[in-house]
Structures are given as C-alpha cells and as structure tokens.
Design an enzyme around this catalytic site. Structure first.
Site, PDB file in Angstrom:
ATOM      1  N   THR A  98      26.867  44.646  33.897  1.00 13.75           N
ATOM      2  CA  THR A  98      25.865  44.967  32.876  1.00 13.75           C
ATOM      3  C   THR A  98      24.499  44.638  33.464  1.00 13.75           C
ATOM      4  OG1 THR A  98      27.403  44.470  31.076  1.00 13.75           O
ATOM      5  CG2 THR A  98      25.061  44.508  30.532  1.00 13.75           C
ATOM      6  N   LYS A 173      26.005  50.045  26.286  1.00 12.74           N
ATOM      7  CA  LYS A 173      26.530  48.685  26.454  1.00 12.74           C
ATOM      8  C   LYS A 173      25.595  47.663  25.830  1.00 12.74           C
ATOM      9  CE  LYS A 173      28.741  45.020  27.716  1.00 12.74           C
ATOM     10  NZ  LYS A 173      29.085  44.622  29.077  1.00 12.74           N
ATOM     11  N   LYS A 241      21.996  36.709  29.328  1.00  8.79           N
ATOM     12  CA  LYS A 241      21.454  37.667  30.303  1.00  8.79           C
ATOM     13  C   LYS A 241      21.409  39.072  29.727  1.00  8.79           C
ATOM     14  CE  LYS A 241      24.087  39.735  32.939  1.00  8.79           C
ATOM     15  NZ  LYS A 241      24.814  41.044  33.007  1.00  8.79           N
TER      16      LYS A 241
END
Length: 292
Positions: A98, A173, A241
C-alpha cells in the site's frame, strides 16, 4: 511455465508466495531480512528462496513486491541493484504493497520508461486472508496486463477487481483503509459505552454483529479488544502509514473529513506509546487511546 519472482516475505507476503506455489506456478522469492521462519515453510511449499534481487528477477516474467512503504517499493524496484537493473524488457511488475495513488502513478511511469510494465494491486484481508487465499485485491494499470496476471491473483485472493488506470487500485485501497479505521474506532467506542452502562461488552459483539451494525471489524476484533489481545494481524504502524498516505492524497484543498482526522489521531497516539513500540501491536489496540 511462467516464472514468478516474489519480493517480500513478511506477514502477508510469505503466505501469498506460498499460495501461488500451491497452484503449480514457479516461484522464486527474496526477502530483505534473511532467515525468517516463513522461508522454511515457503521452501517446503515449493518456493525457491534466493539471496539477491538479481537471482530472483533475472529470469522472471512477472515480479511481485509486497513490502511496507513507498521508500521500500522505490528502493526495490528502482534503486541501486534493483528490479529495474536486472529484469528483462517487458517484465510485468506487480506491487501489492500500500503506497498511495500518487506514488503508484509515478513508479508506473518510471518503470515504463525503462521498458517494464506495472500494476498496482494492494490487498485487504489481513494475515488470515493471506493464509487462506481469500484476499480482496484492487488493481490499477493496463487492462491487458491485469488479464495476464489474473490467474496469479486468483491464487491469492477471492475478490479481484480491476479498478482502472495506474493508481486506481491504490485509491480504492485507501478508501478501504478509511472504512476499516473509522469502523474500528466505532467498535472501540461501542465497547467502552457498554462498559460504562454496566453490561457485558461481549454482548456488543454477540448481538450487534447480527444486525445492521455488524462488520468484519466487530466480528473479528471485538472480542480481542475486550480480552486485551493485541497481537497483530495488521499492525498499528501500518494503518498509521496508510492513513498518512490517504491524507497526502487528499491534498490541502479537499473537503474536511472529521471522522478520518480523529481516527488518524487515535492511531498516532497508540503508535507513540511504549516508547514508540505501540505501533507493533494490532490495529485494534487503538482502544488504548481511550484508556491510557
């Protein structure tokens, strides 16, 4: 037989590489940290473990990366002694980390300039989904490249969706991560509310999971929150993150998203706990932000 290189044997990547090998596909794997226990299991499943990126990718038709953050992906794909250094022309690169939509588009363009193809294909489903090959996979890039890679995705996941041009898989995502994070915060608050009302918080999981308030987060993490079991399936530091990447993608002129902002703060609070080691705990440890 298609030769596949898999780079990154972490909590997710190790199981993903094993599931590809179980489909009688040729898999050569490399990990930055040698000697992980998963390497032994992967070897038994038919994965060939090598010591360098060069050994992994020189003969590969498809290269898959699954690592932590943007700088890790860039280093492995475009840095010194990287995939771009050793991969043959036309190799399809699939990044399943990601890294956000902007980074995915930039990397796609840089790889294309070097004669390499690129798909961004982040996943959702945690370590259990990786182990059981039931991941949700969101893919951005060229449609023909997606169709070429589809049998490999099907070896790792259950729900595979082509989302559009480069960066589109990453964009979806990040939407997924916002939904997960905000929903998890609501699970924590419902549990805290139940405790404040003097009722057994396990009833929140037992009862509410069956109705309109039911969710994966509540059903799978609710009892772990109540029991104080914060072993990571997906770590606080990784969610923190991902939310950082989402904030970067929003830009300065976006509309305010207050639930997202608050939830990001909760994750950062817990990440900083235990002298900075709080981020190693599972995402459901954000309950600690309400209690400490």
């Amino acid at each position: 037989m298609t030769n596949i290189a898999f780079l990154g044997l972490g909590i997710m990547g190790g199981s993903m590489a094993i599931n590809i090998a179980k489909h009688n596909l040729s898999v050569t794997a490399w990990n930055r940290t040698a000697g992980r226990p998963i390497a032994v299991i992967a070897t038994a499943a038919g994965v060939k473990i090598v010591e360098t990126i060069e050994q992994a990718v020189t003969k590969a038709d498809i290269v898959i990366t699954c690592v932590s953050d943007v700088q890790d992906v860039r280093s492995i794909l475009l840095g010194e002694n990287s995939v771009a250094t050793y991969a043959k022309q036309g190799t399809l690169i699939i990044d399943m980390s990601t890294i956000g939509s902007q980074a995915a588009r930039e990397i796609a363009n840089e790889l294309q300039a070097k004669g390499l193809r690129f798909l961004d294909a982040p996943v959702s489903g945690g370590d259990i989904g990786a182990q059981n090959a039931t991941l949700t996979i969101m893919v951005g890039g060229d449609r023909l490249d997606f169709e070429e890679a589809l049998p490999i995705f099907q070896a790792m996941g259950k729900s595979i969706t082509y989302c559009g041009e480069s960066g589109s898989g990453q964009a979806i995502k990040l939407c997924n991560q916002l939904l997960c994070a905000i929903n998890l915060a609501s699970v924590c608050e419902a549990i805290e509310f139940a405790i404040g009302q003097g009722v057994d918080p396990k009833l929140v999981v037992e009862v509410c999971s069956t109705g309109a308030a039911g969710s994966w987060q509540l059903a799978n993490l609710g009892n772990k929150i109540i029991d104080g079991d914060f072993a990571p399936g997906f770590a606080i530091k990784h969610m923190s993150k991902d939310l950082r990447l989402a904030k970067e993608a929003l830009g300065e002129n976006s509309k305010p998203l207050p639930a997202f902002e608050l939830t990001s703060q909760l994750f950062n609070i817990v990440k900083a706990m235990d002298d900075g080691q709080g981020g190693e705990q599972g995402t459901h440890a954000i309950i600690r932000a309400y209690r400490e």
